[in-house]
Design an enzyme around this catalytic site. Structure first.
Site, PDB file in Angstrom:
ATOM      1  N   ASN A  21      -7.451  -3.004  14.363  1.00  0.00           N
ATOM      2  CA  ASN A  21      -8.769  -2.822  13.836  1.00  0.00           C
ATOM      3  C   ASN A  21      -8.497  -3.916  13.073  1.00  0.00           C
ATOM      4  O   ASN A  21      -9.804  -4.447  13.073  1.00  0.00           O
ATOM      5  CB  ASN A  21      -9.741  -2.150  13.626  1.00  0.00           C
ATOM      6  CG  ASN A  21      -8.872  -1.302  12.003  1.00  0.00           C
ATOM      7  OD1 ASN A  21      -7.474  -1.989  11.595  1.00  0.00           O
ATOM      8  ND2 ASN A  21      -9.146  -0.358  11.084  1.00  0.00           N
ATOM      9  N   GLU A  27      -9.685  -2.482   5.453  1.00  0.00           N
ATOM     10  CA  GLU A  27     -10.203  -2.150   6.591  1.00  0.00           C
ATOM     11  C   GLU A  27     -11.378  -2.540   7.117  1.00  0.00           C
ATOM     12  O   GLU A  27     -11.683  -3.074   5.907  1.00  0.00           O
ATOM     13  CB  GLU A  27     -10.165  -0.361   6.522  1.00  0.00           C
ATOM     14  CG  GLU A  27      -9.439   0.659   6.861  1.00  0.00           C
ATOM     15  CD  GLU A  27      -9.031   0.438   7.819  1.00  0.00           C
ATOM     16  OE1 GLU A  27      -8.622  -0.225   8.878  1.00  0.00           O
ATOM     17  OE2 GLU A  27      -8.110   1.784   8.162  1.00  0.00           O
ATOM     18  N   ASP A  30       0.788  -1.023  -0.604  1.00  0.00           N
ATOM     19  CA  ASP A  30      -0.235   0.083   0.221  1.00  0.00           C
ATOM     20  C   ASP A  30       1.314   1.078  -0.366  1.00  0.00           C
ATOM     21  O   ASP A  30       2.067   1.284   0.198  1.00  0.00           O
ATOM     22  CB  ASP A  30      -0.858   0.275   0.954  1.00  0.00           C
ATOM     23  CG  ASP A  30      -0.741  -0.468   2.589  1.00  0.00           C
ATOM     24  OD1 ASP A  30       1.149  -0.232   2.459  1.00  0.00           O
ATOM     25  OD2 ASP A  30      -1.029  -0.796   3.695  1.00  0.00           O
TER      26      ASP A  30
END
Ligand code: PGA
Length: 240
Positions: A136, A143, A67
């Site tokens: 997370n 995400e 990324d």
């Protein structure tokens, strides 16, 4: 899944670096999927050490990173392109032409995502994909909530912005968007190597690798990968 507990960060780094080194030795023209963040810094330092001792040759290795922040150019100190040069590429004999990251500065994001997917596919598959894990459960910048197969632009969640703000002068400077490899190419990698260290990762390590497989915890999808290795230190393994 192979779940490896190690004593501390140094041992975790060494154990994970050994897997990458073995890959490079077994297949000198392999394709490595690489990751950024605090966790892999020790792995890269160990690989550099072995390279300097003459034990590794990266001259035929290709890399694809997971990324990059949208809007940051490769010269920006917080860009992942800069991180990779600083922590690994500048210290080994890799040909920079063989290193790849999404271009965060690309004006046409969709075209850049398609270019990156085509590039990965031109390699066939990634031989070994290294991954950190977000608090997370994100991997790359995939995400929670939506599992998107290809490279895509993503709005970072507040928890990721908060976590990454430690590296910027202020929270306002953290980019709000990133380009990330999608789950398809991560899952298609021949081997996946996840690393996590520290008390703050204990909860997510438990949820991701010993909990329900759900898009709400993107890393949990890795439980379905046939060759998954997870290397953690004692603190991150505390709840296992
Ligand atoms: P970290 O990031 O290694 O800095 O904890 C991991 C991630 O967000 O993927």
């Amino acid at each position: 899944m192979e779940f490896i507990r190690t004593e501390d960060y140094k041992a975790m780094s060494r154990r994970a670096a050994a897997q990458i080194a073995a890959q490079v030795i077994q297949k000198p023209d392999c394709v490595l999927g690489l990751a950024t963040g605090s966790t892999p810094i020790g792995i890269y330092a160990q690989l550099v050490e072995w390279y300097k001792r003459g034990e590794l040759d990266f001259s035929r290795v290709h890399t694809v990173n997971l990324d990059e922040y949208a809007s940051l150019g490769a010269e920006h100190e917080q860009s992942y392109a800069y991180f990779m040069r600083d922590n690994l590429f500048s210290h080994i004999n890799i040909d920079m032409i063989n290193t790849n990251l999404p271009n965060g500065k690309a004006e046409d994001t969709d075209a850049e995502c398609r270019r990156y997917d085509a590039l990965i596919e031109s390699f066939g598959t990634i031989d070994l994909q290294l991954l950190g894990i977000g608090h997370n459960g994100h991997i790359g910048f995939n995400e929670p909530g939506s599992i998107i197969p290809g490279t895509h632009k993503v709005a970072l969640t507040q928890s990721t912005i908060d976590a990454n703000s430690r590296l910027f002068a202020s929270k306002d400077e953290v980019p709000r968007f990133a380009l990330t490899m999608g789950m398809k190419h991560i899952m298609q990698a021949k081997r996946v190597l996840v690393v996590a260290n520290g008390e703050a990762k204990a909860e997510i390590v438990k949820r991701a690798f010993f909990g329900e497989i759900t898009p709400d915890v993107p890393a949990s999808i890795l439980q379905l990968h046939p060759r998954l290795t997870v290397v953690v230190d004692e603190a991150a393994a505390r709840l296992i």
